[in-house]
Design an enzyme around this catalytic site. Structure first.
Site, PDB file in Angstrom:
ATOM      1  N   LYS A  66      42.475  55.993  31.519  1.00  0.00           N
ATOM      2  CA  LYS A  66      43.872  56.410  31.656  1.00  0.00           C
ATOM      3  C   LYS A  66      44.726  56.030  30.450  1.00  0.00           C
ATOM      4  O   LYS A  66      45.631  56.772  30.094  1.00  0.00           O
ATOM      5  CB  LYS A  66      44.497  55.898  32.958  1.00  0.00           C
ATOM      6  CG  LYS A  66      44.521  54.404  33.135  1.00  0.00           C
ATOM      7  CD  LYS A  66      45.056  54.046  34.508  1.00  0.00           C
ATOM      8  CE  LYS A  66      45.244  52.554  34.671  1.00  0.00           C
ATOM      9  NZ  LYS A  66      44.079  51.719  34.272  1.00  0.00           N
ATOM     10  N   ARG A 113      51.271  48.173  39.754  1.00  0.00           N
ATOM     11  CA  ARG A 113      49.916  47.868  40.229  1.00  0.00           C
ATOM     12  C   ARG A 113      49.940  47.328  41.649  1.00  0.00           C
ATOM     13  O   ARG A 113      48.882  47.042  42.199  1.00  0.00           O
ATOM     14  CB  ARG A 113      49.271  46.831  39.315  1.00  0.00           C
ATOM     15  CG  ARG A 113      48.349  47.410  38.240  1.00  0.00           C
ATOM     16  CD  ARG A 113      47.805  46.235  37.490  1.00  0.00           C
ATOM     17  NE  ARG A 113      46.603  46.401  36.768  1.00  0.00           N
ATOM     18  CZ  ARG A 113      46.520  46.710  35.477  1.00  0.00           C
ATOM     19  NH1 ARG A 113      47.595  47.041  34.812  1.00  0.00           N
ATOM     20  NH2 ARG A 113      45.353  46.717  34.867  1.00  0.00           N
ATOM     21  N   ARG A 163      33.536  49.222  26.035  1.00  0.00           N
ATOM     22  CA  ARG A 163      34.814  48.902  25.386  1.00  0.00           C
ATOM     23  C   ARG A 163      34.819  47.444  24.923  1.00  0.00           C
ATOM     24  O   ARG A 163      35.330  47.124  23.858  1.00  0.00           O
ATOM     25  CB  ARG A 163      35.977  49.148  26.357  1.00  0.00           C
ATOM     26  CG  ARG A 163      37.325  48.905  25.714  1.00  0.00           C
ATOM     27  CD  ARG A 163      38.468  49.373  26.585  1.00  0.00           C
ATOM     28  NE  ARG A 163      38.753  48.450  27.662  1.00  0.00           N
ATOM     29  CZ  ARG A 163      39.628  48.698  28.633  1.00  0.00           C
ATOM     30  NH1 ARG A 163      40.260  49.845  28.671  1.00  0.00           N
ATOM     31  NH2 ARG A 163      39.857  47.816  29.581  1.00  0.00           N
ATOM     32  N   ARG A 174      37.882  42.788  23.855  1.00  0.00           N
ATOM     33  CA  ARG A 174      38.931  42.303  24.760  1.00  0.00           C
ATOM     34  C   ARG A 174      38.388  41.157  25.591  1.00  0.00           C
ATOM     35  O   ARG A 174      37.313  41.256  26.175  1.00  0.00           O
ATOM     36  CB  ARG A 174      39.379  43.445  25.690  1.00  0.00           C
ATOM     37  CG  ARG A 174      40.657  44.089  25.228  1.00  0.00           C
ATOM     38  CD  ARG A 174      41.057  45.200  26.148  1.00  0.00           C
ATOM     39  NE  ARG A 174      41.316  44.764  27.522  1.00  0.00           N
ATOM     40  CZ  ARG A 174      42.002  45.499  28.389  1.00  0.00           C
ATOM     41  NH1 ARG A 174      42.484  46.675  28.032  1.00  0.00           N
ATOM     42  NH2 ARG A 174      42.205  45.066  29.609  1.00  0.00           N
ATOM     43  N   ARG A 222      38.412  42.576  38.333  1.00  0.00           N
ATOM     44  CA  ARG A 222      39.490  43.549  38.146  1.00  0.00           C
ATOM     45  C   ARG A 222      39.292  44.770  39.034  1.00  0.00           C
ATOM     46  O   ARG A 222      40.244  45.370  39.518  1.00  0.00           O
ATOM     47  CB  ARG A 222      39.597  43.943  36.671  1.00  0.00           C
ATOM     48  CG  ARG A 222      40.355  42.879  35.882  1.00  0.00           C
ATOM     49  CD  ARG A 222      40.097  42.927  34.419  1.00  0.00           C
ATOM     50  NE  ARG A 222      40.463  44.174  33.823  1.00  0.00           N
ATOM     51  CZ  ARG A 222      39.805  44.728  32.803  1.00  0.00           C
ATOM     52  NH1 ARG A 222      38.754  44.138  32.305  1.00  0.00           N
ATOM     53  NH2 ARG A 222      40.214  45.853  32.301  1.00  0.00           N
TER      54      ARG A 222
HETATM   55  P1  AMP Z   1      45.437  46.548  31.423  1.00  0.00           P
HETATM   56  O1  AMP Z   1      45.428  46.586  29.928  1.00  0.00           O
HETATM   57  O2  AMP Z   1      46.440  47.506  32.015  1.00  0.00           O
HETATM   58  O3  AMP Z   1      44.063  46.712  32.023  1.00  0.00           O
HETATM   59  O4  AMP Z   1      45.934  45.086  31.851  1.00  0.00           O
HETATM   60  C1  AMP Z   1      45.219  43.918  31.482  1.00  0.00           C
HETATM   61  C2  AMP Z   1      45.614  42.759  32.380  1.00  0.00           C
HETATM   62  O5  AMP Z   1      47.022  42.502  32.249  1.00  0.00           O
HETATM   63  C3  AMP Z   1      45.390  42.968  33.874  1.00  0.00           C
HETATM   64  O6  AMP Z   1      44.076  42.678  34.271  1.00  0.00           O
HETATM   65  C4  AMP Z   1      46.407  42.006  34.468  1.00  0.00           C
HETATM   66  O7  AMP Z   1      45.952  40.674  34.384  1.00  0.00           O
HETATM   67  C5  AMP Z   1      47.575  42.155  33.510  1.00  0.00           C
HETATM   68  N1  AMP Z   1      48.501  43.243  33.934  1.00  0.00           N
HETATM   69  C6  AMP Z   1      48.813  44.382  33.245  1.00  0.00           C
HETATM   70  N2  AMP Z   1      49.681  45.143  33.933  1.00  0.00           N
HETATM   71  C7  AMP Z   1      49.932  44.472  35.089  1.00  0.00           C
HETATM   72  C8  AMP Z   1      50.732  44.741  36.240  1.00  0.00           C
HETATM   73  N3  AMP Z   1      51.438  45.881  36.344  1.00  0.00           N
HETATM   74  N4  AMP Z   1      50.746  43.812  37.230  1.00  0.00           N
HETATM   75  C9  AMP Z   1      50.043  42.661  37.137  1.00  0.00           C
HETATM   76  N5  AMP Z   1      49.257  42.368  36.110  1.00  0.00           N
HETATM   77  C10 AMP Z   1      49.186  43.250  35.079  1.00  0.00           C
END
Ligand code: AMP
Length: 190
Positions: free
Chosen positions: A16, A91, A130, A136, A147
């Protein structure tokens, strides 16, 4: 008229982020990724970064009030006035309700939620790939599983939330980047 206030929803690894960036470029609007903003905060060693780091490393959600604060500030920026694509926020249902309230306060509302889905096996494969490309720190196998669990338990209910609002467009995330982009274009035109 084409929607310009959009949200991309889907499990980690569904693609996404890539698709959100691509569509945002086409529409000339910014993407808002709370994951990117939090990673920048961690790298900068800011207060928010310090609060978020442990949760992110474990593959858990950062507490709602922290993320809502980050998103609220960004949504008030002038470059967001003409539209935006949210990637990774909201989320949780609490965050979705906060988003509604924030947008209402700005005299706007969400127009479309694109929900992408692919099989769990394909997702884990993509995430491990990735991890080797981007390095990462939250793309290790244990964290990935966590996750995924967190997504199913806390974020997936948002599919229903936006379906009931009548703005949900569901599509298959499996295929080449071009194929999926074409599906997204189709969903937006429908
Ligand atoms: P992402 O890059 O969107 O996969 O986010 C990486 C990590 O950041 C997630 O696994 C969460 O720990 C944190 N994170 C990002 N967006 C959110 C959100 N909307 N609510 C809570 N944690 C978030």
């Amino acid at each position: 008229m084409k929607a310009r206030r959009l949200l991309f929803l889907g499990p980690p690894g569904v693609g996404k982020g890539t698709q959100a960036q691509r569509l945002a470029r086409e529409l000339g609007i910014p993407t808002i990724s709370t994951g990117d903003m939090l990673r920048a905060a961690v790298a900068a060693g800011s207060e928010i970064g310090k609060k978020a780091k442990g949760f992110m490393d474990r593959g858990e959600l950062v507490p709602d009030e922290v993320v809502i604060g980050v998103a609220e500030l960004r949504l008030a920026d002038p470059d967001v006035a003409g539209g935006f694509i949210l990637d990774g926020f909201p989320r949780t249902v609490v965050q979705a309700e906060a988003l509604d309230r924030i947008l209402r306060g700005l005299g706007r509302e969400l127009e479309c939620c694109i929900a992408m889905e692919v099989s769990e096996t394909a997702l884990v494969k993509r995430l491990l790939n990735r991890a080797s490309l981007e390095g990462r720190s939250d793309d290790t196998e244990d964290t990935i599983q966590n996750r995924m669990r967190v997504y199913r338990a806390q974020t997936e209910p948002l599919v229903k939330y936006y379906r009931e609002r009548g703005i949900l467009r569901e599509l298959d995330g499996l295929g080449s980047m071009d194929e999926v982009a074409e599906r997204i274009r189709g969903a937006l035109a429908a």
